[in-house]
Design a protein around this motif. Structure first.
Motif, PDB file in Angstrom:
ATOM      1  N   THR A 213      16.834 -25.637  71.584  1.00 17.31           N
ATOM      2  CA  THR A 213      15.410 -25.970  71.673  1.00 17.31           C
ATOM      3  C   THR A 213      14.955 -26.073  73.115  1.00 17.31           C
ATOM      4  O   THR A 213      13.802 -25.832  73.430  1.00 17.31           O
ATOM      5  CB  THR A 213      15.139 -27.334  71.005  1.00 17.31           C
ATOM      6  N   LEU A 214      15.870 -26.480  74.000  1.00 14.96           N
ATOM      7  CA  LEU A 214      15.456 -26.764  75.363  1.00 14.96           C
ATOM      8  C   LEU A 214      15.275 -25.502  76.193  1.00 14.96           C
ATOM      9  O   LEU A 214      14.281 -25.351  76.891  1.00 14.96           O
ATOM     10  CB  LEU A 214      16.502 -27.659  76.038  1.00 14.96           C
ATOM     11  N   SER A 368      15.474 -21.024  81.686  1.00 11.02           N
ATOM     12  CA  SER A 368      15.842 -20.269  80.493  1.00 11.02           C
ATOM     13  C   SER A 368      16.536 -18.981  80.892  1.00 11.02           C
ATOM     14  O   SER A 368      16.354 -18.473  81.988  1.00 11.02           O
ATOM     15  CB  SER A 368      14.593 -19.957  79.665  1.00 11.02           C
ATOM     16  N   LYS A 369      17.360 -18.498  79.979  1.00 11.25           N
ATOM     17  CA  LYS A 369      18.072 -17.248  80.237  1.00 11.25           C
ATOM     18  C   LYS A 369      17.240 -16.061  79.735  1.00 11.25           C
ATOM     19  O   LYS A 369      16.358 -16.224  78.895  1.00 11.25           O
ATOM     20  CB  LYS A 369      19.412 -17.276  79.490  1.00 11.25           C
ATOM     21  N   LEU A 375      11.618 -17.729  75.167  1.00  9.49           N
ATOM     22  CA  LEU A 375      10.825 -18.824  75.718  1.00  9.49           C
ATOM     23  C   LEU A 375      11.093 -18.895  77.206  1.00  9.49           C
ATOM     24  O   LEU A 375      12.097 -18.378  77.696  1.00  9.49           O
ATOM     25  CB  LEU A 375      11.145 -20.144  75.024  1.00  9.49           C
ATOM     26  N   VAL A 376      10.173 -19.498  77.910  1.00  3.36           N
ATOM     27  CA  VAL A 376      10.337 -19.659  79.350  1.00  3.36           C
ATOM     28  C   VAL A 376      10.335 -21.143  79.640  1.00  3.36           C
ATOM     29  O   VAL A 376       9.343 -21.829  79.386  1.00  3.36           O
ATOM     30  CB  VAL A 376       9.211 -18.951  80.124  1.00  3.36           C
ATOM     31  N   ALA A 377      11.466 -21.644  80.133  1.00  2.06           N
ATOM     32  CA  ALA A 377      11.560 -23.049  80.524  1.00  2.06           C
ATOM     33  C   ALA A 377      11.676 -23.076  82.034  1.00  2.06           C
ATOM     34  O   ALA A 377      12.491 -22.362  82.608  1.00  2.06           O
ATOM     35  CB  ALA A 377      12.768 -23.707  79.877  1.00  2.06           C
ATOM     36  N   PHE A 378      10.836 -23.863  82.667  1.00  3.55           N
ATOM     37  CA  PHE A 378      10.864 -23.874  84.131  1.00  3.55           C
ATOM     38  C   PHE A 378      10.621 -25.281  84.657  1.00  3.55           C
ATOM     39  O   PHE A 378       9.905 -26.076  84.062  1.00  3.55           O
ATOM     40  CB  PHE A 378       9.848 -22.881  84.701  1.00  3.55           C
TER      41      PHE A 378
END
Lengths: 503, 683
Positions: A213-214, A368-369, A375-378
């Motif tokens: 989820t993260l 994110s990979k 999704l883009v986690a930043f």
């Protein structure tokens, strides 16, 4: 002496809804009103109040599908009054559910013959699916221990600390000990080596997540399977694996067909997937599929005999609508393998565009990979002047809902923003979001607010979300006269004031 | 050379859907199709297949709402893509949910201040609500026992045998023992006195039902409360009450405001109600309300930080649409108390119309009470020609009506009822139409060849009587013979194989019916009379049907058919338990002369098993006709009771030792292969 009674004013049908008395009286909040009101008024009152909810399409926090084709909506509306559990009355609906289970099982390479029926069930969502899967593991472990004459009162389950809350729920409600593998900075998924170390004789299963989820990252199920096979051989235990593919289950088979994470691995006994995430259906459908019949203890299954055939059921819920099941079948038939593949490729492409745009600002680290759930986690490179929670709050003014949150234990000092790319998030929207993020960043740079301690962060977050709403309302009122920048300043001051109070 | 390939993809926009190639291809069933198809085609194909489902509105088996106003439909559709758990993003939806909880709590007289928030939660249905309520009771009891230093590993719950299946689910999944109070003929709900007797120190709660699924009757919660208060005082325990008001929760407050069943009674700690029943919302909404904060153990509530906001939740499900919650709020404010009252009164009125219409036919006995949930439960007074309620149910299907037939719960299993649920959208016209159709069915029933020959005597003309009489005599003879035999067999069993109960290790058989069949009692069979229902206990069933009944069939001229109906109730009901599995079942033995053909043909056709399952009023039937070779074995063998007894003895022994399970496997296999004949009842 006519018309002396006060019962519904006769002008009701003549008046426009907003001219009637119903919009004047306060809406009932605590007690059911004594008298009915016309349906038009009821509709208008509720509809108008609901306008203040966020727009689902702009909610980038959620994986849940917010758009479907009108044809499918028609099917859903037509079947909304069908109770899914009345299998006898609605045999076709039941049949469609079974077809969906079969299709999903084969998508996950379940070892079933050409026309064998797969073992699985449609649920309200992945939560129910996980509870059912967990319950099956627990019961299987219990009966095994009973047979061996060993104690069976201390079951545990091994997962990464990045699991969704429903695993914790399962653990607490069904009295299973949850053993979490802690994360470390830079590695935000479960480490298979550590996980296998934690396995003991009381472990009912190891739960791996396909699409954390993260960060959207896939956990290495293959490695986990190998390590666990080895451990099982050494110890003689028989610890199985469950894959929580809530978000990744409809990504991996289409984009990474060679990735081995599913029933191709012998220890994987059950998989859950959310139909309402990348299964592309509106909220309210999830699936859990078991490898074989033996992996689902018979004593959990309630048998309903209908039309002479045995209809086993294993669910926590009973009556529910059948719209979502039918919609899922619609999507499978309509899109086919090709269609799903195209949708997922588009999502990944939009994610790439967004990622590049965010990188270009030079202010963020991308967590994110590239492979995984789109999704883009930043996180902010430098959060001394302002933090991601403030950015999230500012983006709300533009209508975007971009959540900010801290990472789980052992990496909790990192706070990230996360954008989920859904089917309906087109390239145009991605570019728009980038430009809005740039705008917000420019504002932040020019009007920074200092935050001193970490504890203030968390408290402030709660205040902020509430104030965010206030700010939003004020924004609507004043926008005619004032520039957005001024309001932003005002709002930020408001927040700042609150925060000093807290500190 | 134009339009020469009428089925090519490029022509799709030109062609009507039914002219495209997509309606020619068979639909994928097991594997996802490789390529996409146009949305119009997908819509049409699925839509058309769904036409074969029953019409929800004519489904009189279900309490679930099937019609709402178009305005509400609009709201439902507009919010179908809103995820209910995103409370931060959709604050208004959350607010509406809380308002519904508050309104319902006040409707149930929760002791609350004017603007105090009630404790409750919206769920997917009463099943989830009951599991949450049960979990709260269990945890509270565990905590109490822990504090007292007493064991806390054997919780139990006391309910009537008439509870919905989800209580059994709760019991099994959450490892709580379910203690059921059996019902009896003429009294089909939980007896409060008996329930209180069953309460012990391990009882986490007593669950009362407001609106029994079987006949709509309200249980006497007030009496239960009084009795339990007394018992609590005597013993020092603190056993609470849960009221399962799934169907009655929106009836009682409006029609019987004086009836005390809710939080006015001090021991009632939580109540669940189905929004999708008389709450008048589409399927997918239920509510559970707690009396106060103290009744919901804090450790069950999850305070989660989801997507940046802190939420407290206590649910089993997570993501779901918010349509139903919004629809519930719509109904509550649109209708108000007056509107709900009017609708419930209309339902009650229509129930009375239907009831009177049925009474007027003179053929039915009404088992539902006038007060309670508006359902009409009725059974045939006189099963003319052996045609029972299942036949009526089956015949009504042809008119489009779905009227389920099922046996009453443990203690009164021999009573079979037909049940019609009167929903808000069931108008008087439909009620009258239904009475009309039932009358037609009754007429047809009279014309059908009777199942029992003796019945013909009453109807038949003089010419036939003498002939029939001899048939009747033969039949009686055979019956007596058979009864004697069974009694003898029972004696043998008692002497020889009594010790093998429970008989064998039946751990994971694939088909519940057959499994149940294995568990039915031999002793009970001894008491069986033609046309009678006996309740089953543990025993072996297979040798019974194979050797005894078929033997009689083969040897008899007039006993043309023996129907064995195994009423498969819900698990976990019986006091008996095998490998953690509970059962209840009944054996129904009747005889009939199906067709006037020669004996051999009849033998090949008519020994059948008939299974009936009951689940939330959804009654289903099916059966299995033995294959000819099974009969062939018996054909011509005029077995004498003594001989059978000898054979049987050995066989029984073998079966009981778990060695000779071949027969059972064979049946199971066949059943799995789909060798069912659903028309066994089609005479």
């Amino acid at each position: 002496m006519v018309i002396t009674t006060t019962i519904p004013d006769s002008g009701e049908h003549l008046n426009s809804t907003f001219a009637s008395r119903y919009v004047r009286t306060p809406v009932p909040k605590y007690k059911m009103p004594a008298n009915p009101i016309p349906k038009e008024a009821a509709y208008q009152i509720i509809n108008d109040e609901l306008m203040l909810d966020g727009t689902p399409r702009l909610n980038l926090a959620s994986f849940v599908t917010t758009w479907m084709e009108p044809e499918c909506e028609k099917l859903m509306m037509a079947s909304i009054n069908k109770n899914y559990v009345d299998m006898d009355e609605y045999p076709v609906t039941t049949e469609l559910q079974n077809r969906c289970v079969n299709m999903i099982a084969r998508l996950f390479n379940a070892p079933v013959g050409e026309t064998d029926t797969a073992v699985g069930v449609g649920t309200v969502g992945s939560s129910e699916a996980i509870m059912l899967a967990g319950l099956a593991f627990k019961r299987k472990w219990q009966s095994k221990r009973k047979l061996e004459g060993k104690p069976y009162d201390k079951p545990n389950i091994v997962t990464g600390a990045n699991v969704q809350v429903c695993w914790e729920k399962f653990a607490r409600y069904f009295e299973v000990d949850l053993k979490e593998v802690k994360l470390s900075e830079g590695y935000y998924v479960m480490d298979p080596v550590k996980a296998v170390e934690m396995v003991d004789e009381n472990t009912i299963c190891v739960a791996a997540i396909l699409g954390s989820t993260l960060t959207g990252e896939f956990e290495n199920v293959k490695l986990l399977n190998e390590l666990l096979t080895e451990k099982n051989k050494e110890t003689g235990w028989d610890t199985p694996i469950h894959v929580d593919a809530a978000s990744g289950g409809f990504i991996a088979p289409f984009i990474y067909p060679n990735l081995e994470w599913d029933f191709r691995l012998p220890l994987v006994k059950s998989i859950n997937v959310s139909g309402h995430k990348y299964g592309l259906v509106y909220p309210g459908v999830g699936w859990v599929v078991w490898r074989t019949k033996e992996d689902l203890p018979e004593d959990l299954v309630f048998h309903i005999n209908y039309l002479g055939s045995d209809q086993p059921t294993f669910t926590l819920n009973f009556s529910k609508g059948s719209s979502q099941i039918i919609a899922q079948y619609y999507q499978f038939v309509r899109l086919g393998f090709e269609g799903y593949k195209n949708v997922m490729e588009n999502c990944l492409e939009s994610a790439r565009v967004l990622k590049e745009g965010i990188e270009k600002t030079g202010l963020f680290n991308i967590l994110s990979k590239d492979d995984g759930v789109p999704l883009v986690a930043f996180s902010l490179k430098d959060s001394s002047k302002y933090d991601v929670f403030e950015i999230s709050g500012s983006l709300r003014r533009f209508g975007w809902i971009v959540p900010a949150y801290t990472m789980p234990p052992n990496a909790e000092h990192i706070a990230v923003l996360r954008v989920v790319i859904r089917e309906d998030f087109s390239r145009a929207l991605a570019e728009r979001l980038i430009s809005d993020i740039e705008k917000v960043m420019k504002e932040m740079e020019t009007h920074p607010i200092r935050v001193s301690t970490k504890t203030a962060h968390v408290t402030a977050t709660i205040d902020e979300t509430q104030d965010g709403d206030d700010g939003g309302k004020k924004h609507i009122k004043k926008s005619a006269r004032e520039t957005p920048e001024e309001i932003a300043t005002y709002w930020r001051q408001l927040v700042a004031r609150k925060r000093t109070g807290v500190c | 050379m134009v339009l020469s390939r009428p089925a090519s993809e490029s022509d799709l926009s030109v062609l009507a859907t039914s002219a495209s190639r997509y309606v020619r291809d068979s639909l994928p069933r097991y594997k996802m199709p490789e390529s996409s198809i146009p949305k119009e085609a997908a819509y049409q194909i699925i839509h058309d297949e769904l036409l074969l489902d029953c019409k929800p509105k004519l489904n009189l088996a279900s309490f679930v709402t099937t019609l709402m106003e178009p305005e509400c439909d609009k709201l439902v559709m507009e919010s179908i893509n809103k995820n209910y758990v995103d409370m931060d993003e959709y604050p208004v939806t959350t607010e509406l949910h809380n308002r519904c909880v508050n309104m319902i709590a006040r409707l149930f007289h929760t002791p609350l201040g004017e603007s105090e928030d009630a404790i409750g939660v919206g769920t997917v249905g009463s099943s989830e609500a009951i599991m949450l309520a049960g979990l709260a009771f269990k945890r509270k009891w565990q905590n109490k026992r822990k504090v007292e230093g007493k064991p806390f590993d054997k919780p139990n719950i006391v309910t009537g045998a008439n509870v919905q299946v989800c209580w059994e689910k709760f019991a099994r999944y959450f490892e709580v023992e379910l203690k059921e109070v059996n019902v009896r003929e003429g009294y089909y709900v939980m007896d409060p006195a008996k329930a209180v007797e069953m309460v012990d120190e391990n009882t986490i709660c007593v669950a009362a039902i407001l609106g029994s699924t079987y006949n709509g009757e309200f249980e006497d919660v007030k009496l239960l409360n009084d009795l339990l208060l007394e018992k609590n005082k005597q013993t020092g325990w603190d056993t609470p009450i849960h009221v399962d008001a799934a169907s009655g929760g929106f009836i009682a407050p409006f029609i019987y405001p004086e009836l005390e069943w809710d939080f006015r009674l001090p021991l009632v700690k939580s109540i669940n109600v189905s929004g999708h029943k008389y709450g008048l919302v589409y399927a997918g909404i239920g509510w559970n309300i707690w009396r106060s904060k103290d009744d919901l153990p804090e450790e069950l509530i999850f305070h989660i930080k989801y997507l940046g906001a802190e939420q407290s939740t206590f649910t089993l499900n997570f993501s779901k649409g918010s349509s139903q919650i919004i629809a519930q709020y719509y109904q509550l404010i649109r209708l108000g108390q007056e509107g709900y009252k009017n609708i419930m009164e209309n339902c009650h009125e229509n129930a009375m119309v239907l009831k009177e219409g049925l009474e007027k036919t003179g053929r039915f006995e009404i088992l539902s009470k006038d007060d309670g949930v508006p359902v009409v439960a009725f059974s045939l007074k006189n099963k003319k020609g052996g045609h029972d309620e299942f036949v009526v149910s089956e015949m009504l299907r042809r008119f489009g009506w779905i009227v389920p037939a099922y046996p009453m719960p443990a203690g009164a299993q021999h009573v079979i009822v037909l049940r019609v649920v009167i929903r808000a959208e069931f108008s008087r016209t439909l009620a009258e139409r239904l009475v009309h159709d039932i009358t037609t069915v009754l007429h047809e029933l009279d014309k059908l060849p009777p199942k029992v020959t003796s019945e013909v005597e009453e109807n038949g003309n003089n010419g036939l009587v003498s002939k029939r009489k001899s048939d009747l005599e033969t039949q009686r003879e055979v019956t007596t013979l058979w009864k004697n035999y069974v009694i003898a067999q029972k004696e043998i069993r008692r002497q020889k194989v009594q010790h093998v109960y429970p008989p064998m290790n039946i751990s994971v058989p694939p088909c519940p019916s057959i499994r149940l069949a294995n568990l039915l009692a031999n002793e009970e069979i001894a008491r069986a009379q033609i046309g009678h229902v006996v309740s089953g206990t543990l025993g072996i069933y297979f040798d019974f049907i194979q050797t005894q009944l078929q033997g009689y069939l083969a040897g008899s001229q007039s006993l043309k058919n023996i129907d064995i109906n195994v009423y498969y109730g819900r698990p976990l009901v019986n006091p008996e338990e095998i490998d953690g599995f509970h059962f209840k079942g009944q054996l129904y033995v009747s005889s009939e002369s199906l067709v006037e053909v020669d004996a051999e043909e009849v033998q090949q056709k008519t020994t059948s098993l008939q299974f009936t399952a009951l689940d939330d009023g959804c009654t289903t039937m099916g059966g299995y006709t033995l294959l000819p070779q099974d009969h062939a074995a018996n054909t011509g063998e005029t077995l004498q009771p003594q001989e059978i007894r000898e054979e049987d003895k050995d066989k029984d022994h073998a079966v009981n030792n778990g060695k000779n399970l071949n027969d059972m496997d064979e049946y199971e296999e066949r059943i799995e292969r789909g060798g069912f004949d659903r028309d066994v009842d089609d005479h």
